[in-house]
Design a protein around this motif. Sequence first.
Motif, PDB file in Angstrom:
ATOM      1  N   TYR A  60       0.775  -1.246  -0.071  1.00 19.08           N
ATOM      2  CA  TYR A  60      -0.069   0.096  -0.010  1.00 19.08           C
ATOM      3  C   TYR A  60       0.846   1.284  -0.070  1.00 19.08           C
ATOM      4  O   TYR A  60       0.453   2.278  -0.535  1.00 19.08           O
ATOM      5  CB  TYR A  60      -1.033   0.011   1.208  1.00 19.08           C
ATOM      6  CG  TYR A  60      -2.144  -1.045   0.991  1.00 19.08           C
ATOM      7  CD1 TYR A  60      -3.151  -0.746  -0.131  1.00 19.08           C
ATOM      8  CD2 TYR A  60      -2.219  -2.234   1.570  1.00 19.08           C
ATOM      9  CE1 TYR A  60      -4.272  -1.551  -0.289  1.00 19.08           C
ATOM     10  CE2 TYR A  60      -3.077  -3.081   1.335  1.00 19.08           C
ATOM     11  CZ  TYR A  60      -4.076  -2.679   0.429  1.00 19.08           C
ATOM     12  OH  TYR A  60      -5.107  -3.866   0.279  1.00 19.08           O
ATOM     13  N   VAL A 111      -5.679  -2.079   5.090  1.00 21.22           N
ATOM     14  CA  VAL A 111      -4.317  -1.245   5.127  1.00 21.22           C
ATOM     15  C   VAL A 111      -3.636  -1.386   6.410  1.00 21.22           C
ATOM     16  O   VAL A 111      -2.430  -1.708   6.379  1.00 21.22           O
ATOM     17  CB  VAL A 111      -4.431   0.193   4.544  1.00 21.22           C
ATOM     18  CG1 VAL A 111      -3.154   0.908   4.454  1.00 21.22           C
ATOM     19  CG2 VAL A 111      -5.447   0.278   3.272  1.00 21.22           C
ATOM     20  N   ASN A 151      -7.178   3.320   9.601  1.00 20.47           N
ATOM     21  CA  ASN A 151      -7.685   3.114   8.376  1.00 20.47           C
ATOM     22  C   ASN A 151      -8.962   4.167   8.049  1.00 20.47           C
ATOM     23  O   ASN A 151      -8.906   4.803   7.082  1.00 20.47           O
ATOM     24  CB  ASN A 151      -8.491   1.569   8.297  1.00 20.47           C
ATOM     25  CG  ASN A 151      -7.427   0.582   7.987  1.00 20.47           C
ATOM     26  OD1 ASN A 151      -6.890   0.286   6.918  1.00 20.47           O
ATOM     27  ND2 ASN A 151      -7.215  -0.240   9.225  1.00 20.47           N
TER      28      ASN A 151
END
Length: 367
Positions: free
Chosen positions: A49, A102, A109
Amino acid sequence: MPRPAPSVRDGFRPTRPRDPDGVAATSTYTALARTVREAGLLRRAHGYYAWTLGALGVALGGIATGFVLLGDSWLQLLIAAALGLVLTQFAFVAHEASHRQVFESGPRNDCLGRLLANVVVGISYTWWMSKHNRHHANPNKMGKDPDIENDTIAFTEDGVRQHRGVKRWINRYQGWLFFPLLTLEGVNLHVTSVRSLLAGGPDTLRTRLRELGTIALRLAAYVAVLFWALPPGLAFSFLGVQLAVFGVYMGASFAPNHKGMAVIPADSRLDFLSKQVLTSRNIRGGRVMNVLMGGLNFQIEHHLFPSMPRPHLIRTAEIVREHCATVGMPYTETSLAQSYLIVVAYLNRVGLAARDPFDCPQYRLMR
């Protein structure tokens, strides 16, 4: 042509697949989840990510640079199209943050999701969370899934029968009109998300006001820059192209996943595994498709394990496919082109309810 998806019927009760030992499929999800967890596929993928957001940041910077350098030129419409694509990719990551994919921490998040949705994309994170969580709880279930609620496009025959006037006419040809109508979906997402914040919701008034203020500031600044840097005609065209590309890309990524799969009547009760697998469709294409569709191509695995990071979905699909074969449960995957054909055919079939049963072309010719 692909085979039509199952249609709704009264008293729908799918048979419960069983494994070779005669154990109902509902009790095998625990074993499936254990296998996935022990394989480490629920661990966060921070590096993935970080790389994805970094690449998107660079792309956004390149778009801004191109916008400045081109100035008063109709080539700006290419910049607008690129911006629509990149904003959709940011929306994918916001979607993943809403599912806790994530970070391990929920608040972190949410912070990332609000930043990407409200500030970068310009839609409400709160609205998206509420709507999308209801969809995950009851995918394709009548009266429960907001994604099949009656709108301009009707996803059930009952929905078609409720329409009159222009909507009724659209329903007659809605399969063919579906993708052209997606050019308006970008505007619809912005308007609906703001309207939901004004109407109230699960979050506090303070949270909703903060989101409204952020979105209003973002949209106002964006429009102001366009009309300051470009002539009015070009500015309107830039805005139209960007919203159209954003709407089509979003709709074309989400539509193949459930549209045309079994629609579950409101009174049906299904175990978790059946509910998620029987109503979802995967799209073939591997890692490239995983990037292009933001992980939505592995819709079955995403619904079974919503918090799973995108890069782990590929390996998980192998495990889930094998598990479904073992218990005798249908596992649906097609190419992207086939999925669109299925969606168009399904919407046209539903739209038949809007047509006059005596509106037969041969009958008209014989008159």
